[in-house]
Design an enzyme around this catalytic site. Structure first.
Site, PDB file in Angstrom:
ATOM      1  N   LYS A 118       0.845  -1.216   0.000  1.00  0.00           N
ATOM      2  CA  LYS A 118       0.000   0.000   0.000  1.00  0.00           C
ATOM      3  C   LYS A 118       0.863   1.243   0.000  1.00  0.00           C
ATOM      4  O   LYS A 118       2.028   1.222   0.402  1.00  0.00           O
ATOM      5  CB  LYS A 118      -0.930   0.012   1.222  1.00  0.00           C
ATOM      6  CG  LYS A 118      -0.258  -0.042   2.609  1.00  0.00           C
ATOM      7  CD  LYS A 118       0.295   1.258   3.115  1.00  0.00           C
ATOM      8  CE  LYS A 118       1.098   1.097   4.398  1.00  0.00           C
ATOM      9  NZ  LYS A 118       1.903   2.257   4.767  1.00  0.00           N
ATOM     10  N   PRO A 138       9.045  -3.884  -1.004  1.00  0.00           N
ATOM     11  CA  PRO A 138      10.321  -3.677  -0.314  1.00  0.00           C
ATOM     12  C   PRO A 138      10.198  -3.898   1.198  1.00  0.00           C
ATOM     13  O   PRO A 138       9.177  -3.553   1.794  1.00  0.00           O
ATOM     14  CB  PRO A 138      10.676  -2.223  -0.626  1.00  0.00           C
ATOM     15  CG  PRO A 138       9.426  -1.576  -1.123  1.00  0.00           C
ATOM     16  CD  PRO A 138       8.592  -2.671  -1.721  1.00  0.00           C
ATOM     17  N   VAL A 139      11.243  -4.467   1.797  1.00  0.00           N
ATOM     18  CA  VAL A 139      11.238  -4.744   3.244  1.00  0.00           C
ATOM     19  C   VAL A 139      11.516  -3.437   3.993  1.00  0.00           C
ATOM     20  O   VAL A 139      12.419  -2.680   3.610  1.00  0.00           O
ATOM     21  CB  VAL A 139      12.315  -5.813   3.586  1.00  0.00           C
ATOM     22  CG1 VAL A 139      12.400  -6.017   5.100  1.00  0.00           C
ATOM     23  CG2 VAL A 139      12.000  -7.119   2.872  1.00  0.00           C
ATOM     24  N   ALA A 140      10.730  -3.205   5.041  1.00  0.00           N
ATOM     25  CA  ALA A 140      10.839  -1.965   5.838  1.00  0.00           C
ATOM     26  C   ALA A 140      10.809  -0.731   4.938  1.00  0.00           C
ATOM     27  O   ALA A 140      11.547   0.226   5.119  1.00  0.00           O
ATOM     28  CB  ALA A 140      12.099  -1.970   6.714  1.00  0.00           C
ATOM     29  N   GLY A 191       7.907   1.056   4.235  1.00  0.00           N
ATOM     30  CA  GLY A 191       6.729   1.906   4.448  1.00  0.00           C
ATOM     31  C   GLY A 191       5.566   1.520   3.551  1.00  0.00           C
ATOM     32  O   GLY A 191       4.621   2.280   3.366  1.00  0.00           O
ATOM     33  N   MET A 192       5.633   0.289   2.991  1.00  0.00           N
ATOM     34  CA  MET A 192       4.553  -0.162   2.102  1.00  0.00           C
ATOM     35  C   MET A 192       3.834  -1.388   2.652  1.00  0.00           C
ATOM     36  O   MET A 192       3.044  -2.027   1.951  1.00  0.00           O
ATOM     37  CB  MET A 192       5.107  -0.466   0.713  1.00  0.00           C
ATOM     38  CG  MET A 192       5.582   0.789  -0.009  1.00  0.00           C
ATOM     39  SD  MET A 192       5.920   0.454  -1.731  1.00  0.00           S
ATOM     40  CE  MET A 192       4.295   0.028  -2.328  1.00  0.00           C
ATOM     41  N   GLY A 220       4.694  -4.497   3.535  1.00  0.00           N
ATOM     42  CA  GLY A 220       4.902  -5.819   2.936  1.00  0.00           C
ATOM     43  C   GLY A 220       4.672  -6.942   3.938  1.00  0.00           C
ATOM     44  O   GLY A 220       4.059  -7.967   3.609  1.00  0.00           O
ATOM     45  N   ALA A 244       1.065  -7.429   4.377  1.00  0.00           N
ATOM     46  CA  ALA A 244       0.491  -8.161   3.240  1.00  0.00           C
ATOM     47  C   ALA A 244       0.744  -9.661   3.400  1.00  0.00           C
ATOM     48  O   ALA A 244      -0.133 -10.485   3.107  1.00  0.00           O
ATOM     49  CB  ALA A 244       1.078  -7.644   1.928  1.00  0.00           C
ATOM     50  N   ASP A 276      -1.842  -2.398   9.851  1.00  0.00           N
ATOM     51  CA  ASP A 276      -1.985  -2.365   8.385  1.00  0.00           C
ATOM     52  C   ASP A 276      -2.517  -3.684   7.822  1.00  0.00           C
ATOM     53  O   ASP A 276      -2.764  -3.781   6.617  1.00  0.00           O
ATOM     54  CB  ASP A 276      -0.629  -2.081   7.714  1.00  0.00           C
ATOM     55  CG  ASP A 276      -0.115  -0.670   7.988  1.00  0.00           C
ATOM     56  OD1 ASP A 276      -0.934   0.203   8.337  1.00  0.00           O
ATOM     57  OD2 ASP A 276       1.097  -0.449   7.848  1.00  0.00           O
TER      58      ASP A 276
HETATM   59  P1  ATP Z   1       5.385  -1.237   8.694  1.00  0.00           P
HETATM   60  O1  ATP Z   1       5.137   0.230   8.419  1.00  0.00           O
HETATM   61  O2  ATP Z   1       4.165  -2.044   8.967  1.00  0.00           O
HETATM   62  O3  ATP Z   1       6.536  -1.504   9.633  1.00  0.00           O
HETATM   63  P2  ATP Z   1       7.058  -1.709   6.442  1.00  0.00           P
HETATM   64  O4  ATP Z   1       6.606  -1.965   5.041  1.00  0.00           O
HETATM   65  O5  ATP Z   1       7.823  -0.440   6.687  1.00  0.00           O
HETATM   66  O6  ATP Z   1       5.759  -1.798   7.292  1.00  0.00           O
HETATM   67  P3  ATP Z   1       7.799  -4.443   6.675  1.00  0.00           P
HETATM   68  O7  ATP Z   1       8.594  -4.844   5.464  1.00  0.00           O
HETATM   69  O8  ATP Z   1       6.393  -4.876   6.723  1.00  0.00           O
HETATM   70  O9  ATP Z   1       7.952  -2.887   6.889  1.00  0.00           O
HETATM   71  O10 ATP Z   1       8.518  -5.014   7.980  1.00  0.00           O
HETATM   72  C1  ATP Z   1       9.232  -4.269   8.911  1.00  0.00           C
HETATM   73  C2  ATP Z   1      10.141  -5.198   9.752  1.00  0.00           C
HETATM   74  O11 ATP Z   1       9.388  -6.304  10.248  1.00  0.00           O
HETATM   75  C3  ATP Z   1      11.269  -5.841   8.917  1.00  0.00           C
HETATM   76  O12 ATP Z   1      12.419  -5.062   8.976  1.00  0.00           O
HETATM   77  C4  ATP Z   1      11.441  -7.213   9.533  1.00  0.00           C
HETATM   78  O13 ATP Z   1      12.467  -7.233  10.494  1.00  0.00           O
HETATM   79  C5  ATP Z   1      10.130  -7.516  10.260  1.00  0.00           C
HETATM   80  N1  ATP Z   1       9.284  -8.569   9.616  1.00  0.00           N
HETATM   81  C6  ATP Z   1       8.572  -9.499  10.247  1.00  0.00           C
HETATM   82  N2  ATP Z   1       7.884 -10.272   9.377  1.00  0.00           N
HETATM   83  C7  ATP Z   1       8.168  -9.813   8.155  1.00  0.00           C
HETATM   84  C8  ATP Z   1       7.724 -10.192   6.849  1.00  0.00           C
HETATM   85  N3  ATP Z   1       6.887 -11.209   6.644  1.00  0.00           N
HETATM   86  N4  ATP Z   1       8.180  -9.473   5.817  1.00  0.00           N
HETATM   87  C9  ATP Z   1       9.026  -8.420   6.031  1.00  0.00           C
HETATM   88  N5  ATP Z   1       9.481  -8.048   7.217  1.00  0.00           N
HETATM   89  C10 ATP Z   1       9.060  -8.722   8.295  1.00  0.00           C
END
Ligand code: ATP
Length: 311
Positions: free
Chosen positions: A23, A108-110, A112-113, A115, A118, A150
């Site tokens: 998102k 992308p991991v962490a 802000g979307m 993931g 999801a 989220d």
């Molecule tokens: P949010 O704003 O909800 O933190 P985001 O998109 O910034 O979302 P995510 O990729 O969802 O960040 O995850 C943030 C942190 O959560 C990661 O750095 C990781 O250590 C941990 N994490 C736990 N489960 C997952 C997963 N299934 N996918 C990605 N990261 C995960």
């Protein structure tokens, strides 16, 4: 061996694959930290065509495998939010949490979307199908809200306003498709650090409940120019304080003719609004050349929430 046991032995292992979107926040308004330890939010989410795919197969205990460009950044133990989703659903319906999950990361991991959220939403839907639990979407949404603010949105997708911690959702009437360019960074931005900076910068923050009238109108009228002008993120100043280079990406996008450019959620992804699919391609070329991002993708929104891809 009975006929039934023989059939079960020969039956190929069942696998259910579910896709759920990442998102962006078209608007994110944040109040001061409450006594309950949460920040009150009023946000408008839009699900975009960048997806997580989760495949659930029968297993012994919970096993998590992850693939995708940033797979090594994702925990595979109890702290993976998908593992928490398995346990929550198993407990709710009274089965053992025995499943192998394969997460294909497209968001992308962490970044802000959302993931991880999801993944959690996709896991709830996949395990519900694998275990033939047949829960109503409302029941899944209640479990989702326990897992993270989220997660309910990743279940429903499209465009929605989130109140409370972002988890109390109301659908938003929108027309048309909007075209975005996402400027992504490989180094994530931890959400708690952004909120801590927000508290430091704006300790008395308050939400104006009428502030997004123009945004709602732009969505109803499928008007990308008005949408670009109405994009808003209260966390942006905090994200830029921590990562000033994101401000340069926003400037490059604006100079290149973007209708709007903001940090998505807590960042570091920057969401850039284009006039059309073709304009998005032009903007993405400029951002690739000058925007300082590690990856640039064009996406569209809104898209639907978690959906089963295999029977
Ligand atoms: P949010 O704003 O909800 O933190 P985001 O998109 O910034 O979302 P995510 O990729 O969802 O960040 O995850 C943030 C942190 O959560 C990661 O750095 C990781 O250590 C941990 N994490 C736990 N489960 C997952 C997963 N299934 N996918 C990605 N990261 C995960």
């Amino acid at each position: 061996m009975s006929d039934w046991a023989e059939r079960a032995r020969r039956r190929p292992a069942r696998a259910v694959t579910v896709r759920a979107p990442g998102k962006i926040n078209l608007s994110l308004r944040c109040g001061a930290l409450g006594d309950d330890g949460y920040h009150p939010l009023a946000t408008t989410f839009q699900a975009v065509s960048l997806f997580e795919e989760v495949t659930a197969t029968e297993g012994a205990g919970i096993t998590i495998e992850v693939s995708g460009p940033q797979a090594e950044l994702v925990p595979t133990g109890e702290d993976n939010v998908a593992a928490r989703a398995v346990r929550a659903l198993a407990e709710h319906i009274g089965v053992d949490p025995d499943v192998t999950l394969h997460l294909r990361k497209g968001v992308p991991v962490a970044g802000g979307m959302a993931g991880g959220s999801a993944d959690a939403a996709a896991t709830l839907v996949a395990c519900d199908a694998l275990w033939e639990a047949g829960l109503a979407r409302e029941e899944l949404a209640e479990l989702a809200a326990e897992l993270g603010s989220d997660v309910p949105f990743a279940l429903v997708g499209h465009t929605a306003v989130g109140a409370g911690r972002g988890h109390l959702l109301s659908p938003v009437m929108t027309r048309g498709t909007f075209h975005w360019v996402l400027a992504m960074r490989s180094e994530g931005l931890p959400t708690p650090a952004v909120y801590a900076k927000f508290d430091e910068l704006t300790p008395d923050a308050a939400i104006d409940p009428d502030a997004d009238v123009d945004l709602m109108l732009a969505l109803r009228q499928a008007d990308p120019v008005a949408l670009g002008a109405a994009l808003h993120n209260d966390l942006q100043a905090a994200a830029l304080a921590l990562r000033p280079e994101l401000g340069e990406t926003i400037e490059v996008a604006r100079d290149a003719g973007a209708l709007g450019a903001i940090v998505s959620g807590s960042g570091p992804t920057v969401a850039v609004l284009a006039r059309s699919a073709q304009h998005a391609l032009v903007l993405s070329a400029t951002l690739r050349a000058l925007g300082g991002a590690d990856e640039v993708r064009t996406v569209r929104g809104p898209v639907q929430g978690a959906v089963v891809l295999t029977p």
